[in-house]
Write an enzyme that holds these catalytic residues in place. Structure first.
Site, short mmCIF file in Angstrom:
data_model
loop_
_atom_site.label_atom_id
_atom_site.label_comp_id
_atom_site.label_asym_id
_atom_site.label_seq_id
_atom_site.Cartn_x
_atom_site.Cartn_y
_atom_site.Cartn_z
N THR A 121 -8.83 17.54 2.67
CA THR A 121 -7.62 17.06 2.02
C THR A 121 -7.38 17.92 0.79
O THR A 121 -8.22 17.97 -0.11
CB THR A 121 -7.78 15.59 1.61
OG1 THR A 121 -8.13 14.85 2.78
CG2 THR A 121 -6.51 15.02 1.01
N GLY A 255 -8.58 -8.21 -2.95
CA GLY A 255 -9.98 -8.35 -3.33
C GLY A 255 -10.29 -7.45 -4.50
O GLY A 255 -9.46 -7.30 -5.40
N CYS A 262 -12.17 9.00 -0.61
CA CYS A 262 -10.82 9.52 -0.33
C CYS A 262 -9.73 8.90 -1.18
O CYS A 262 -9.14 9.58 -2.02
CB CYS A 262 -10.49 9.33 1.14
SG CYS A 262 -11.54 10.35 2.20
C1 UDX Z 1 -9.32 6.37 4.21
C2 UDX Z 1 -8.15 6.39 5.19
O1 UDX Z 1 -8.01 5.10 5.77
C3 UDX Z 1 -8.38 7.44 6.26
O2 UDX Z 1 -7.28 7.50 7.15
C4 UDX Z 1 -8.59 8.79 5.59
O3 UDX Z 1 -8.89 9.77 6.56
C5 UDX Z 1 -9.73 8.71 4.58
O4 UDX Z 1 -9.48 7.67 3.64
P1 UDX Z 1 -11.79 5.38 4.26
O5 UDX Z 1 -11.98 5.98 2.91
O6 UDX Z 1 -12.86 5.53 5.29
O7 UDX Z 1 -10.47 5.98 4.93
O8 UDX Z 1 -11.58 3.82 4.04
P2 UDX Z 1 -10.44 2.73 4.30
O9 UDX Z 1 -10.75 1.96 5.51
O10 UDX Z 1 -9.10 3.32 4.19
O11 UDX Z 1 -10.71 1.78 3.05
C6 UDX Z 1 -10.58 2.29 1.73
C7 UDX Z 1 -10.91 1.22 0.73
O12 UDX Z 1 -9.88 0.25 0.70
C8 UDX Z 1 -12.21 0.46 0.94
O13 UDX Z 1 -12.87 0.33 -0.30
C9 UDX Z 1 -11.74 -0.88 1.45
O14 UDX Z 1 -12.65 -1.90 1.15
C10 UDX Z 1 -10.43 -1.05 0.73
N1 UDX Z 1 -9.48 -1.94 1.39
C11 UDX Z 1 -9.02 -1.65 2.64
C12 UDX Z 1 -9.01 -3.06 0.73
O15 UDX Z 1 -9.39 -3.34 -0.42
N2 UDX Z 1 -8.11 -3.88 1.35
C13 UDX Z 1 -7.66 -3.62 2.60
O16 UDX Z 1 -6.84 -4.41 3.09
C14 UDX Z 1 -8.13 -2.48 3.26
#
Ligand code: UDX
Length: 436
Positions: A121, A255, A262
């Site tokens: 990225t 939450g 990322c």
């Molecule tokens: C993210 C993107 O989703 C992905 O497409 C990209 O390639 C990399 O960044 P990731 O970092 O693996 O992926 O996690 P993700 O599932 O997006 O969750 C990110 C954060 O958001 C986590 O800390 C999660 O707990 C939080 N989250 C997610 C929330 O607080 N609420 C939600 O409803 C969803």
């Protein structure tokens, strides 16, 4: 097809093994000797469901190997660059040191007609700069962003919901897009959307996607803040607005907010890049998204403090979770661990447990007490806070059973993932985020 994957972290290691699993001959390259040694032995250097299996299969098939020597990239038709772009130490911009170093090291080994496919990225405009260095070798630089989610990385890589290829204009770009179609042949065969565009759009797609996801999470967390002063329930609110197909329920989980390697750094790097482009105001809202997100950690800490009568000093607080999300051992910018550290800073005796992330957490926060066994961690707790919604806490922790272990009856649900009624029925004081 012969492929090389430069960078074997969360992205590159999975990509290398996944590409071997769909039939390619792959060499994964990284400067980290320990990581390469571990991968070569068939041991995944981090926890990612399904990685261990495809890694072992790939090595056994002879199609997958790992090396610290960039010269081993020579002969591959496509070279994927998946190194990290962390936040700079002294600012919000992305640190491109590793991307630049990887491409510079790769250049002497490129041959006419090779394709260098950036996956990291990066700030929009990076690919154009890299293309100036790659083009004189006769190779073509393309941008092929990665959308994998940790915890689902193997599935997301083998069967993505879309593929994006940023390519140069004209015949060279068309040829490069065709080569990528060949690389991703199983997805192309099942008609997965394959978007061919220019370099800048491809780079932007990735940051825009992550900015949107972060915005969605902070939006619902902002609603949680309003719910907290009005007695409304943000979970019911999310369910209700989520039924509108234009909005959708996913990523409306209020939450303690988002973390990981990322979302936090990507929105900051996006703001920094927009400033450089003279368009800071266009994404000024991302600063607010970041601020809302960080406030939720404060809120979770405040809930524990007030539930324990105004002070956590010398109180036993059990923190369930350390990883930034379930199904991962990644603790980069983990809100869970941040909450634990803050409680420790306030004088609490903090015990942290997590099914996968303890080793990583201990390395950067050795001051906390880590306990592998969940029940052991719960013993004598004055308060319990759930900060990572692992099934072990969300589904498999029976409140009656927790009562037999803990001393106090305070449960703070930092992920709104518990059955509030069941915990209350078992005699616990339940506190959710944005819930009455
Ligand atoms: C993210 C993107 O989703 C992905 O497409 C990209 O390639 C990399 O960044 P990731 O970092 O693996 O992926 O996690 P993700 O599932 O997006 O969750 C990110 C954060 O958001 C986590 O800390 C999660 O707990 C939080 N989250 C997610 C929330 O607080 N609420 C939600 O409803 C969803």
């Amino acid at each position: 097809m012969r492929l090389s994957v430069i960078g074997c972290g969360y992205l590159g290691a999975v990509h290398a093994a996944a590409m071997a699993s769909i039939g390619h001959e792959v060499v994964g390259i990284d400067v980290d000797e320990r990581k390469i040694a571990s991968l070569s032995r068939g041991e995944a250097p981090f926890f990612e469901p399904g990685l261990q299996e495809i890694l072992s299969e790939g090595l056994a098939s002879g199609r997958l190997r790992f090396s610290t020597d960039m010269a081993d990239a020579a002969g591959a038709k496509v070279h994927f660059v998946g190194v990290g772009t962390p936040q700079q130490k002294d600012g919000y911009a992305a640190d491109l040191t590793y991307v630049n170093a990887a491409v510079d090291a790769l250049i002497p080994h490129l041959a006419e007609g090779d394709i260098v496919a950036g996956k990291s990225t990066v700030p929009v405009g990076t690919a154009a700069t890299l293309a100036e260095r790659v083009t004189p070798t006769g190779a073509t630089l393309v941008w092929n962003p990665e959308f994998l989610r940790e915890g689902w990385a193997v599935q997301d890589t083998i069967d993505p919901d879309r593929l994006v290829a940023g390519v140069p204009a004209g015949a060279e770009g068309e040829r490069a897009a065709d080569v990528l179609r060949e690389v991703y042949h199983p997805s192309v065969a099942k008609n997965t959307p394959f978007i061919v565009t220019d370099l800048a759009t491809a780079e932007l797609v990735k940051v825009a996607a992550n900015a949107f996801l972060a915005t969605k999470i902070s939006f619902i967390n902002a609603m949680a803040e309003i719910a907290e002063v009005t007695g409304a329930d943000v979970t019911t609110l999310a369910d209700a607005i989520g039924h509108d197909a234009r909005i959708g329920r996913r990523f409306l989980g209020a939450g303690i907010g988002f973390g990981g390697g990322c979302l936090p750094k990507d929105i900051r790097a996006f703001s920094a890049r927009a400033e450089e482009l003279g368009r800071g105001e266009s994404v000024a809202f991302l600063r607010e998204i970041d601020a809302i997100n960080m406030r939720r950690r404060d809120r979770a800490v405040d809930l524990v403090v007030s539930a324990l009568g105004g002070s956590v000093y010398k109180k036993n607080v059990t923190v369930l979770g350390a990883a930034f999300k379930p199904h991962s051992d990644d603790i980069r910018d983990s809100p869970a661990l941040d909450v634990a550290v803050r409680l420790h800073g306030l004088g609490a005796w903090v015990t942290v447990t997590d099914p996968e992330a303890i080793e990583n957490a201990r390395r950067i926060h050795p001051q906390l007490n880590y306990v592998e066994d969940r029940d052991e961690a719960l013993r004598a707790a004055d308060a319990v806070i759930v900060v990572t919604e692992w099934d072990e806490y969300r589904r498999q922790l029976d409140p009656e059973h927790a009562s037999s272990l803990a001393t106090g009856r305070v449960i703070v649900d930092g992920r709104n993932c518990l059955d509030a009624a069941a915990w209350r029925a078992a005699g616990w004081d339940y506190y959710g985020m944005g819930r009455p």
